[in-house]
Every structure is written in C-alpha cells, then in structure tokens.
Design an enzyme around this catalytic site. Structure first.
Site, PDB file in Angstrom:
ATOM      1  N   SER A   1       5.562  15.051 -27.800  1.00 47.40           N
ATOM      2  CA  SER A   1       5.088  13.979 -26.924  1.00 47.40           C
ATOM      3  C   SER A   1       4.582  12.806 -27.772  1.00 47.40           C
ATOM      4  CB  SER A   1       4.025  14.543 -25.983  1.00 47.40           C
ATOM      5  OG  SER A   1       3.787  13.647 -24.920  1.00 47.40           O
TER       6      SER A   1
ATOM      7  N   ASP B   1      10.366  18.197 -17.032  1.00 46.61           N
ATOM      8  CA  ASP B   1       9.159  17.606 -17.624  1.00 46.61           C
ATOM      9  C   ASP B   1       8.594  16.558 -16.665  1.00 46.61           C
ATOM     10  OD1 ASP B   1       7.408  15.942 -19.178  1.00 46.61           O
ATOM     11  OD2 ASP B   1       8.390  16.686 -20.995  1.00 46.61           O
TER      12      ASP B   1
ATOM     13  N   HIS C   1       6.585  20.173 -19.780  1.00 48.63           N
ATOM     14  CA  HIS C   1       5.994  19.485 -20.938  1.00 48.63           C
ATOM     15  C   HIS C   1       5.044  20.391 -21.730  1.00 48.63           C
ATOM     16  CE1 HIS C   1       5.495  15.556 -22.863  1.00 48.63           C
ATOM     17  NE2 HIS C   1       4.188  15.710 -22.912  1.00 48.63           N
TER      18      HIS C   1
END
Lengths: 276, 276
Positions: B145, B221, B254
């Site tokens: 991320s 995600d 995620h």
C-alpha cells in the site's frame, strides 16, 4: 451463525463468525479457516485452543497456519478462550475471568453460569461446525499454553472423539502450578479431587485410549520451570506406557514466533492421522 | 542499535532494534529477521515498507515471511512507517503524520524537521544494516500500500541500488488519488511538479534502469478503484516499455491475509534476483 469477517487466504477463506452459545449463555466469536478443498467437499477439522489473554484473532493472524491447512485440506476452527460480555463475570487479573476460561466447567460462583468452556469446546462447537460448514466428523485438537492444557484434557477425556492431539507449551499439570491453582480454586473450589478431571498429568494415569501426544516446548520459554513443567508429563507417560513425543526446541520462547515455526509439523501430523 | 526483542523463529532470529536516526532526528524501531544462514556468513537483504497506520510489528507478526526468508537465506528488514515521538509533528488523521510518512523528504512545516523517510530508507537504514548485521550490500525492496508506493519510488529513483522490487496493493499514482494528494500537499506543498519525484507512474516515464516490477493486487481490495489504480501503472509501463508483472488476485482484499498468501512468491522472486 453470523459471519463478521471474510478474507481470501491461501486460496481459501479466513472467516470469523459470531454466534449465540447456549452452553455459555453469551455471544461468542470463532475463527474458521476453510481451505480450498472445502469448496469441493467436506474436510476434516483441527480445533485450536488459544492461551491466556487471547481471543479468536491471535491464532488466525499470527500463526501462519492457513498455508498448511490449505496444503492438507484441513478446516481450522479457533474459538475464543472464555465467555465474554458485560453480563459475564470477570476479574482484573489477566489469568482469571474473561480471556482465561481454562477450558473447564466452573462449579463455583460467580463463574458457574457462563464459564463452561469444556462443554463448549468438546460438544457444542463441533456440533455447530459439523452442521454449518463442509466439515466431516473427523477431528483433531491442538492448542497453546492454557489452550495446550485444554487440548490434552479434552482429548484424554473423550476417547474416540479426536484422531490426534498436540500441544505447544502446554500447562500439563495445572493442579501443581500457580496459574492452574488460582484458576481451579476460583472455578472449581478447594476440593483438589475435582481438579483432577482437568489435569492432563492426572488423566494420563487412567486413560483408556492411549492417543499419542505430540508436544513442542521451547527451552527458552519464560514459563517453562514455573508453570509448564513438561517433565511431569514425560514422567507420567513413561509410567503409564502412554506414547509421548516431547520435543524441546532450543532457543524458542512462549510466543507466536514459536508456534509459527512448528505449526506446519503439527498440521501435517494431524492431517496424516485424520486421513488414516 | 539496542536490541529490544529477540525471538527464535524458523531456525533464525526475529529481532527488533531501537536506534537513533540522524536523518529523522528521533529514535526509530526496526524489525530484523536473521535467517539461519546468517550465522555462517553474510546474507542479502530484503527491505519491507509497511502501509498506513503500521509500525515495525505488523509485517513481522502477520506476514509469515520468516519461513520463506529462512528457506532462501534472506535477511528481512522492516522499519517503522514514519518518525515517532512526542517532539515529532503529528495529526489526528490516520493518513497524515505519525504512521503515515509516505516515504518522502518533507519540505513544508511542521513536517520538514523529522519527516525524511525517503533518505532514511534509501540511505541511512541500509548503511546501518550493512555495518551492524551479517548483511551483504545485495538488496531488494518491497512493501504494501503506502509502502508499496515507497518501494517502487525508491527503487525507480536509485538505479543499481536494488536487484529487484515488488509491491502488494501499491499506491502507484499518489499525485492522482486522495491519500497521496492530502499527504503530498502537507509534506511537499502545492507545487505538483515537486510531487512527481515521489510518484511511481511519473517516475516510470523517465526511468533509466528498467528494473522489472512485480505487483500483486487483490481484486476485492476496498481501496482498488479509489486509491490504488493499478491500471495507471499498467498503461505507463506499456507506453514506456517498462516490464511489469501485474497479478490481479481474485477475491483478495487489502489485508495481511493477502500478503501472507503471496509473500512466499515475492521472497522467492527477490532471492532469485539477489543470487543472480
């Protein structure tokens, strides 16, 4: 059962469910890992019992067990370690009350109403799992520390119910160490005869079915000499002719880094037994 | 460097160190996994950059990466995601200030004094690691991320410094999405030209060394369409002739369950590049 987490993991699903437990008279959370094989048919189930202060999250986030469960086609079921909730008796100490159910059926107040983790793990939870998920009734059980105690006790007291049992750093003789003495006095009262039914070292003496025990123990574990005392289990197994594979792992402590390092061995062990 | 955690793990040691960072002008913590091979000689190093809200603990407790690092003989170095401390500027939001350094060198107040994570990760930390540990100067870099953004940017801007780079769910175009716009405006000011040096999609356009990019992205995600936009990286790599392996992983979100599922592939990829 209400699904409250649902996450893809190693080709399967790491879920968390909330459900009402009749036995515990409260809502409970439980982690359920469904391996990819569960999409095609029923799979055997490994129950994992966590240690003091844990809930269902510790094992599912830290042990890295899903990889091995996916390899072997094993469902992992990881319940919380005690009843929970505002209406449930508690204590400020980390080793009594919520997070510290010790896998017993409490007989003393204020604990007796909710603290029946023995019945929950041995009976209510497998019935739910086998009704709700693509699970066979082929079972194994394992756990860590207080949960290692729980796994050994529940397997020893229920011949035929589990194909295999293992433990990491278990409290093998709760009647003889501070953690167990405190919890058993509170939950079961002062009569030490009543404690014996929740003490693996005592139960090995009279075990009808000699299910082999696999135990991993770190030799740098900070609780080794004061609370865990695997030598007591070794002695009683030798005397009773009960098969025990006790592996002292050099340098390892009481943490999930230890569990992560050897959980693959344990899952392979249980998968072999459950296929047999 | 002061060792504050030391835990046996897959035959090696998962340690955590605290050290003074000159660049960041504060104390920092960093996770260091030494595989068993490091007891016998220097090993190459994979740097891991974590995402928003993380510190050095998330990766070392949840990714299950140590198993693969032990297989391949790779040291894992996982720093914190920002400067920390009472004297360090902060913000109440989760996506600005402590826990959200975005791997830039801030030029605006109140951030400029401490928020120099780019220099810390690219220069100061490798120098410390290579002086203190049995580490070679053979390096790879990865992250998740915000940390995937950091890994891509640092590798793209430093040709020859890393043998390989990969990312999970990276913020590939921070200049074009809310997380990046907020952080870059605060740390770098309103001049968007200054942002381009910290934006992987911009950097690919002029990259001298075309280090192949490996990117895993879950298609479930929750940040995919709003913050991550891997299609922007795909388009610019195609236009620039920059090699990209972008893998859309069906069903994955995620979380660290996603990272755990594919970190083995990434470590194998980096180990191959670092052996070559």
């Amino acid at each position: 059962m209400e699904r409250i987490e649902h996450r893809a993991c190693f080709g399967g699903w790491q879920d968390v469910y909330r459900h009402r437990s009749e036995v515990l008279d409260c809502d409970m959370t439980v982690g359920v890992y469904l391996p990819p094989q569960a999409a095609h048919g029923p799979c055997p189930v490994l129950y994992w019992l966590s240690g003091l202060t844990c809930n269902e999250q510790n094992f599912i986030t830290k042990a890295g067990a899903q990889r091995y469960a996916a390899e072997h086609g094993v469902i992992l079921v990881a319940p919380d370690t005690s009843p929970r909730g505002q209406d449930v008796a508690n204590d400020e100490a980390y080793d009594l009350g919520q997070g510290a159910g010790f896998y017993v059926n409490a007989t003393r107040e204020p604990w007796a109403k909710h603290y029946r983790m023995y019945d929950y793990v041995a009976d209510e939870l497998p019935a739910l799992v086998e009704a709700k998920f693509p699970a066979t009734d082929v079972r194994a059980i394992s756990g860590h520390s207080m949960g290692g105690h729980g796994a050994l006790v529940i397997a020893l007291r229920n011949p035929g119910r589990y194909r295999s049992v293992s433990a990491f750093s278990p409290i093998v003789a709760p009647s003889q160490v501070p953690w167990g003495e405190k919890a058993f006095a509170a939950y079961l009262g002062d009569d030490r005869e009543a404690w014996k039914r929740y003490d693996a070292v005592e139960l090995v003496k009279g075990a009808r079915e000699k299910l082999p025990l696999l135990v991993d123990q770190g030799d740098a574990d900070e609780f080794l000499s004061g609370q865990l005392k695997p030598e007591l289990l070794r002695a009683v197994c030798a005397a009773a002719g009960h098969r025990l594979e006790l592996r002292l792992q050099p340098g390892y402590d009481h943490s999930y880094y230890f569990i992560a390092s050897f959980i693959g061995d344990h899952i392979a062990h249980h998968a072999r037994a459950m296929r047999a």
